[in-house]
Write a protein that holds these residues in place. Structure first.
Motif, PDB file in Angstrom:
ATOM      1  N   LEU A   1       0.835  -1.202   0.000  1.00 20.90           N
ATOM      2  CA  LEU A   1       0.000   0.000   0.000  1.00 20.90           C
ATOM      3  C   LEU A   1       0.873   1.256   0.000  1.00 20.90           C
ATOM      4  O   LEU A   1       1.942   1.273   0.608  1.00 20.90           O
ATOM      5  CB  LEU A   1      -0.897   0.015   1.243  1.00 20.90           C
ATOM      6  CG  LEU A   1      -1.796  -1.206   1.410  1.00 20.90           C
ATOM      7  CD1 LEU A   1      -2.509  -1.171   2.758  1.00 20.90           C
ATOM      8  CD2 LEU A   1      -2.825  -1.270   0.286  1.00 20.90           C
ATOM      9  N   LEU A   2       0.390   2.286  -0.651  1.00 17.52           N
ATOM     10  CA  LEU A   2       1.064   3.587  -0.606  1.00 17.52           C
ATOM     11  C   LEU A   2       0.159   4.541   0.156  1.00 17.52           C
ATOM     12  O   LEU A   2      -1.064   4.365   0.179  1.00 17.52           O
ATOM     13  CB  LEU A   2       1.281   4.126  -2.027  1.00 17.52           C
ATOM     14  CG  LEU A   2       2.125   3.262  -2.977  1.00 17.52           C
ATOM     15  CD1 LEU A   2       2.094   3.851  -4.386  1.00 17.52           C
ATOM     16  CD2 LEU A   2       3.563   3.162  -2.477  1.00 17.52           C
ATOM     17  N   SER A   3       0.754   5.578   0.740  1.00 16.94           N
ATOM     18  CA  SER A   3      -0.084   6.573   1.429  1.00 16.94           C
ATOM     19  C   SER A   3      -0.567   7.601   0.402  1.00 16.94           C
ATOM     20  O   SER A   3      -0.032   7.676  -0.710  1.00 16.94           O
ATOM     21  CB  SER A   3       0.731   7.265   2.519  1.00 16.94           C
ATOM     22  OG  SER A   3       1.713   8.061   1.892  1.00 16.94           O
ATOM     23  N   GLU A   4      -1.572   8.402   0.796  1.00 18.67           N
ATOM     24  CA  GLU A   4      -2.100   9.413  -0.134  1.00 18.67           C
ATOM     25  C   GLU A   4      -1.015  10.375  -0.605  1.00 18.67           C
ATOM     26  O   GLU A   4      -1.036  10.857  -1.729  1.00 18.67           O
ATOM     27  CB  GLU A   4      -3.214  10.207   0.537  1.00 18.67           C
ATOM     28  CG  GLU A   4      -4.570   9.605   0.301  1.00 18.67           C
ATOM     29  CD  GLU A   4      -5.664  10.318   1.067  1.00 18.67           C
ATOM     30  OE1 GLU A   4      -5.670  11.565   1.106  1.00 18.67           O
ATOM     31  OE2 GLU A   4      -6.506   9.616   1.643  1.00 18.67           O
ATOM     32  N   SER A   5      -0.048  10.630   0.285  1.00 18.44           N
ATOM     33  CA  SER A   5       0.999  11.586  -0.103  1.00 18.44           C
ATOM     34  C   SER A   5       1.915  11.001  -1.184  1.00 18.44           C
ATOM     35  O   SER A   5       2.672  11.724  -1.812  1.00 18.44           O
ATOM     36  CB  SER A   5       1.816  11.993   1.129  1.00 18.44           C
ATOM     37  OG  SER A   5       2.462  10.837   1.636  1.00 18.44           O
ATOM     38  N   GLU A   6       1.817   9.684  -1.410  1.00 25.28           N
ATOM     39  CA  GLU A   6       2.657   9.064  -2.454  1.00 25.28           C
ATOM     40  C   GLU A   6       1.934   8.942  -3.800  1.00 25.28           C
ATOM     41  O   GLU A   6       2.455   8.345  -4.741  1.00 25.28           O
ATOM     42  CB  GLU A   6       3.106   7.671  -1.990  1.00 25.28           C
ATOM     43  CG  GLU A   6       4.091   7.745  -0.828  1.00 25.28           C
ATOM     44  CD  GLU A   6       4.353   6.398  -0.193  1.00 25.28           C
ATOM     45  OE1 GLU A   6       5.463   5.872  -0.364  1.00 25.28           O
ATOM     46  OE2 GLU A   6       3.431   5.877   0.476  1.00 25.28           O
ATOM     47  N   LEU A   7       0.726   9.516  -3.876  1.00 28.14           N
ATOM     48  CA  LEU A   7      -0.002   9.515  -5.154  1.00 28.14           C
ATOM     49  C   LEU A   7       0.858  10.217  -6.210  1.00 28.14           C
ATOM     50  O   LEU A   7       1.381  11.308  -5.944  1.00 28.14           O
ATOM     51  CB  LEU A   7      -1.281  10.333  -4.945  1.00 28.14           C
ATOM     52  CG  LEU A   7      -2.587   9.782  -5.455  1.00 28.14           C
ATOM     53  CD1 LEU A   7      -3.765  10.502  -4.828  1.00 28.14           C
ATOM     54  CD2 LEU A   7      -2.650   9.804  -6.942  1.00 28.14           C
ATOM     55  N   PRO A   8       1.023   9.624  -7.390  1.00 27.24           N
ATOM     56  CA  PRO A   8       1.829  10.300  -8.419  1.00 27.24           C
ATOM     57  C   PRO A   8       1.255  11.695  -8.713  1.00 27.24           C
ATOM     58  O   PRO A   8       0.034  11.862  -8.770  1.00 27.24           O
ATOM     59  CB  PRO A   8       1.676   9.396  -9.649  1.00 27.24           C
ATOM     60  CG  PRO A   8       1.280   8.063  -9.100  1.00 27.24           C
ATOM     61  CD  PRO A   8       0.517   8.327  -7.846  1.00 27.24           C
ATOM     62  N   ARG A   9       2.129  12.678  -8.886  1.00 24.47           N
ATOM     63  CA  ARG A   9       1.664  14.049  -9.126  1.00 24.47           C
ATOM     64  C   ARG A   9       1.774  14.427 -10.602  1.00 24.47           C
ATOM     65  O   ARG A   9       1.468  15.535 -11.007  1.00 24.47           O
ATOM     66  CB  ARG A   9       2.439  15.027  -8.242  1.00 24.47           C
ATOM     67  CG  ARG A   9       2.322  14.635  -6.754  1.00 24.47           C
ATOM     68  CD  ARG A   9       2.883  15.684  -5.843  1.00 24.47           C
ATOM     69  NE  ARG A   9       1.996  16.825  -5.687  1.00 24.47           N
ATOM     70  CZ  ARG A   9       0.927  16.844  -4.891  1.00 24.47           C
ATOM     71  NH1 ARG A   9       0.594  15.779  -4.182  1.00 24.47           N
ATOM     72  NH2 ARG A   9       0.190  17.939  -4.801  1.00 24.47           N
ATOM     73  N   ARG A  10       2.239  13.476 -11.419  1.00 26.58           N
ATOM     74  CA  ARG A  10       2.362  13.710 -12.859  1.00 26.58           C
ATOM     75  C   ARG A  10       1.900  12.481 -13.616  1.00 26.58           C
ATOM     76  O   ARG A  10       2.062  11.367 -13.148  1.00 26.58           O
ATOM     77  CB  ARG A  10       3.832  13.969 -13.229  1.00 26.58           C
ATOM     78  CG  ARG A  10       4.340  15.212 -12.580  1.00 26.58           C
ATOM     79  CD  ARG A  10       5.803  15.471 -12.788  1.00 26.58           C
ATOM     80  NE  ARG A  10       6.075  16.750 -12.173  1.00 26.58           N
ATOM     81  CZ  ARG A  10       5.896  17.914 -12.764  1.00 26.58           C
ATOM     82  NH1 ARG A  10       5.516  17.959 -14.021  1.00 26.58           N
ATOM     83  NH2 ARG A  10       6.105  19.030 -12.143  1.00 26.58           N
ATOM     84  N   TRP A  11       1.331  12.722 -14.796  1.00 23.83           N
ATOM     85  CA  TRP A  11       1.058  11.607 -15.697  1.00 23.83           C
ATOM     86  C   TRP A  11       2.286  11.412 -16.581  1.00 23.83           C
ATOM     87  O   TRP A  11       3.001  12.378 -16.896  1.00 23.83           O
ATOM     88  CB  TRP A  11      -0.151  11.918 -16.584  1.00 23.83           C
ATOM     89  CG  TRP A  11      -1.463  11.994 -15.860  1.00 23.83           C
ATOM     90  CD1 TRP A  11      -2.062  11.021 -15.119  1.00 23.83           C
ATOM     91  CD2 TRP A  11      -2.384  13.112 -15.851  1.00 23.83           C
ATOM     92  NE1 TRP A  11      -3.290  11.447 -14.657  1.00 23.83           N
ATOM     93  CE2 TRP A  11      -3.508  12.725 -15.093  1.00 23.83           C
ATOM     94  CE3 TRP A  11      -2.380  14.381 -16.420  1.00 23.83           C
ATOM     95  CZ2 TRP A  11      -4.602  13.559 -14.888  1.00 23.83           C
ATOM     96  CZ3 TRP A  11      -3.462  15.226 -16.216  1.00 23.83           C
ATOM     97  CH2 TRP A  11      -4.557  14.814 -15.449  1.00 23.83           C
ATOM     98  N   TYR A  12       2.518  10.172 -17.015  1.00 26.97           N
ATOM     99  CA  TYR A  12       3.680   9.881 -17.873  1.00 26.97           C
ATOM    100  C   TYR A  12       3.240   9.758 -19.339  1.00 26.97           C
ATOM    101  O   TYR A  12       2.314   9.005 -19.659  1.00 26.97           O
ATOM    102  CB  TYR A  12       4.356   8.578 -17.416  1.00 26.97           C
ATOM    103  CG  TYR A  12       5.318   8.050 -18.443  1.00 26.97           C
ATOM    104  CD1 TYR A  12       6.417   8.824 -18.857  1.00 26.97           C
ATOM    105  CD2 TYR A  12       5.128   6.803 -19.045  1.00 26.97           C
ATOM    106  CE1 TYR A  12       7.286   8.353 -19.832  1.00 26.97           C
ATOM    107  CE2 TYR A  12       5.997   6.333 -20.013  1.00 26.97           C
ATOM    108  CZ  TYR A  12       7.069   7.120 -20.403  1.00 26.97           C
ATOM    109  OH  TYR A  12       7.918   6.669 -21.385  1.00 26.97           O
ATOM    110  N   ASN A  13       3.911  10.488 -20.205  1.00 22.10           N
ATOM    111  CA  ASN A  13       3.581  10.510 -21.633  1.00 22.10           C
ATOM    112  C   ASN A  13       4.616   9.717 -22.430  1.00 22.10           C
ATOM    113  O   ASN A  13       5.725  10.196 -22.674  1.00 22.10           O
ATOM    114  CB  ASN A  13       3.549  11.967 -22.103  1.00 22.10           C
ATOM    115  CG  ASN A  13       3.181  12.098 -23.564  1.00 22.10           C
ATOM    116  OD1 ASN A  13       2.754  11.125 -24.203  1.00 22.10           O
ATOM    117  ND2 ASN A  13       3.351  13.301 -24.105  1.00 22.10           N
ATOM    118  N   ILE A  14       4.241   8.533 -22.868  1.00 26.03           N
ATOM    119  CA  ILE A  14       5.202   7.644 -23.543  1.00 26.03           C
ATOM    120  C   ILE A  14       5.647   8.193 -24.899  1.00 26.03           C
ATOM    121  O   ILE A  14       6.671   7.788 -25.440  1.00 26.03           O
ATOM    122  CB  ILE A  14       4.609   6.218 -23.697  1.00 26.03           C
ATOM    123  CG1 ILE A  14       5.736   5.196 -23.944  1.00 26.03           C
ATOM    124  CG2 ILE A  14       3.565   6.163 -24.804  1.00 26.03           C
ATOM    125  CD1 ILE A  14       5.343   3.765 -23.740  1.00 26.03           C
TER     126      ILE A  14
END
Ligand SMILES: Cc1ncc(COP(=O)(O)O)c(C=O)c1O
Length: 459
Positions: free
Chosen positions: A12-25
Motif C-alpha cells: 500500500l502507498l499513502s495518499e501523499s505518495e499519489l503520483p503528481r504527474r502523468w507519464y507521456n510515452i
C-alpha cells in the motif's frame, strides 16, 4: 531475477505518495505514432478540427510530447477518494496452481464505479468544466466507462448522456442503475435519437450494437450541441496518459516488495488499462531493461493478433478522424461475448505502434478459458474479476504455467482492471455451460477488412 524480501500480501502507498504527474510515452517511443488524419483532406488533424468535440487542454495533451504532465490539485483531490490503489501478491493463487513464479496484481476495482475508468473520467470532467462545457456525451460498452463518467460528471455538476451498447444494456441492468444513480441519462444504442442510430436500425433492426456504433451516436450528439463535448473512455492519447498513475504506483509498490516484474500483463479493449499499467514499465524497457509486455484480447475480437495495421475510422458511421491502428474494420460487429469492454474493432494508435515495434506482444483467448481462470482466481484470492480483466488473469496463469514447463521462475505482474459484481449474469451463464466460444473465421475478417480499402496507408 529479483527476490521477494517479505511475506507481505498487500503493498500500500499513502495518499501523499499519489503520483503528481502523468507519464507521456510519446516522449520516449523509438518510432512516433503516425498522425491522425482528416478523412476529407487526408491531412493531419489539427487542434481546430478537434475543438468542437474536446476542451483545448485535452487536445494539447493529445498532441503533447512532454514526458510528464502535472496533475491538477483538483483532480488529485478526487483521486484520493480511492487512490493509491492496492497491489497484491497472489500467494494463494500461486500455491493453488503450484507455480514457482511470483504473481502480483494491481487492483483498480476499488474505485467507486469499480474499475480503472475514473482515472480519466475525472480528468476529462475537470477540463471540460474548467473550459465552460456543461454537458458531456459518451458511449459505453459494458457500462464501466458510462458509470465512471456519470460518477465524474456529477462531482463537477455537469450533465451526462450515455449511449450504451444494446447487448450490454440488456445484459447489465444494474450498471444502468448505477449510471442513473450518479445522475446521468442513459439510452440503448443503436437508438432512434441520432441519424447514425436510425441508419443502423433501418438495416439491422435487431442489431446488438457495438462500441463503434455507440461512438457514432455520442459524437453526433456532441457535434450537434454547443454546450456538449464528447468524451471517450479509451484509445486516445490523453486517455492513456491519464491512466499512467496505475503503473507509476505499481513501480513504487513492486519496489516495496523488493521485486521487479519480468512480465507485465493487461487486457486490451481500446487499450487504456493496459497502457496505464504498462507504459511506465515500457519507459524502463525502452531505456534497456528486459521486460516481456503482454496484451490479452478475446478471440472473438482479435484486433492485435489478427487485425491489420492501417488507417481506419474509430466509429461505424465514419464521423471520427482516421487513426493509424490495428483494426478489424470499422463496420466489424463483434459477437456478443460477455467482456463487453473488449468488443472494439480498433485499438489505441500508441499501443498499435508499440506492437509494431516489437515492444509489446499480444495473445488472444477464448472466453470460457478466461472465465475458468477468473473462477480459479476468485476461489483463492477472493475478488470476483470483471470479464475483461479475466483475460489478464488468464494471461498471467498461462505465463506462470509456461515458465514452470520451461523450468523457469518469473515475476509476473498483471492489471486487475475491475471487479465483476455487475457481471454475475455472465458468471451464471458460464456455470450453466451456456457461454459460446467464438473464434472468427478468416472469411469474416477479410469481409470486414474490405471496409478500409481505399483509405490512406500508414508509412
Ligand atoms: C474492467 C474493464 N477492463 C478493461 C476494459 C477495456 O478497456 P480498456 O482497453 O480501455 O482498458 C474495460 C472496458 O470497459 C473494463 O470495464
Amino acid at each position: 531475477m529479483a527476490q521477494v524480501r517479505t511475506e507481505q500480501t498487500k503493498f500500500l502507498l499513502s495518499e501523499s505518495e499519489l503520483p503528481r504527474r502523468w507519464y507521456n510515452i510519446r516522449a520516449d517511443m523509438p518510432n512516433p505514432a503516425q498522425p491522425v488524419l482528416h478523412p476529407g483532406t487526408g491531412q493531419p488533424v489539427g487542434p481546430d478540427d478537434l475543438a468542437p468535440l474536446f476542451p483545448m487542454e485535452l487536445i494539447l495533451q493529445e498532441v503533447s510530447e512532454d514526458a510528464e504532465v502535472a496533475i491538477p490539485e483538483e483532480i488529485l483531490d478526487i483521486y484520493s477518494l480511492w487512490r493509491p490503489t492496492p497491489l497484491f501478491r497472489a500467494r494463494r493463487l500461486e500455491q493453488a496452481i503450484g507455480t514457482r513464479s511470483r504473481i502480483f496484481y494491481k487492483y483498480e476495482g476499488v474505485s467507486p464505479p469499480g474499475s480503472h475508468k475514473p482515472n480519466t473520467a475525472v480528468a476529462q470532467a475537470y477540463y471540460n468544466a474548467k473550459e465552460g462545457r456543461t454537458r458531456l456525451a459518451t458511449e459505453t460498452g459494458a457500462g464501466q466507462w458510462g458509470s465512471a463518467l456519470a460518477f465524474a460528471t456529477t462531482l463537477f455538476g455537469l450533465e451526462c448522456k450515455v449511449y450504451m451498447v444494446k447487448i450490454s444494456y440488456e445484459q447489465k441492468p444494474f450498471r444502468r442503475s448505477l449510471i442513473q444513480a450518479w445522475g446521468a441519462t442513459i439510452i440503448a444504442s443503436p437508438s432512434e435519437e441520432t441519424q447514425s442510430g436510425r441508419a443502423v436500425l433501418e438495416e439491422h433492426p435487431d442489431s446488438p450494437g457495438s462500441l463503434g456504433i455507440a461512438i457514432s451516436e455520442a459524437v453526433e450528439d456532441a457535434a450537434s450541441r454547443e454546450d456538449t463535448a464528447y468524451s471517450l473512455g479509451s484509445v486516445l492519447n490523453h486517455v492513456l496518459l491519464h491512466q499512467t498513475v496505475i503503473g507509476q504506483e505499481a513501480i513504487a509498490q513492486m519496489d516495496q516488495a523488493g521485486a521487479f516484474p519480468d512480465v507485465v500483463i493487461g487486457c486490451v479493449g481500446g487499450g487504456s488499462n493496459f497502457a496505464g499499467l504498462a507504459f511506465p514499465f515500457l519507459r524502463e524497457k525502452i531505456a534497456g531493461r528486459e521486460i516481456d509486455v503482454l496484451a490479452c484480447e478475446p478471440t472473438a475480437c482479435p484486433t492485435l493478433t489478427r487485425g491489420v495495421f492501417a488507417y481506419d475510422f474509430g466509429d461505424t458511421s465514419k464521423l471520427t478522424p482516421l487513426a493509424p491502428m490495428h483494426t478489424l474494420g470499422h463496420d466489424f460487429v463483434p459477437a456478443p461475448i460477455h467482456a463487453g469492454g473488449l468488443r472494439y474493432h480498433g485499438v489505441a494508435p500508441l499501443i498499435s505502434q508499440l506492437v509494431r515495434d516489437g515492444l509489446v506482444r499480444a495473445e488472444a483467448y477464448l472466453q470460457n478459458d478466461c472465465f475458468a481462470s477468473a473462477v480459479e482466481f476468485a476461489r483463492h484470492e477472493g475478488i470476483i474479476p470483471a470479464p475483461e480483466a479475466a483475460h489478464a488473469i488468464h494471461g498471467a496463469i498461462q505465463t506462470a504455467r509456461a515458465a514452470d514447463e520451461a523450468g523457469e521462475e518469473r515475476t509476473i505482474l498483471f492489471n486487475l482492471s475491475g471487479h465483476g459484481h455487475f457481471d454475475m449474469a455472465a458468471y451464471d451463464k458460464y456455470f450453466a455451460g451456456d457461454l459460446e466460444d467464438v473464434a472468427l473465421d478468416e472469411a469474416e475478417i477479410q469481409r470486414a477488412l474490405a471496409a478500409i480499402e481505399g483509405l490512406p496507408t500508414p508509412a
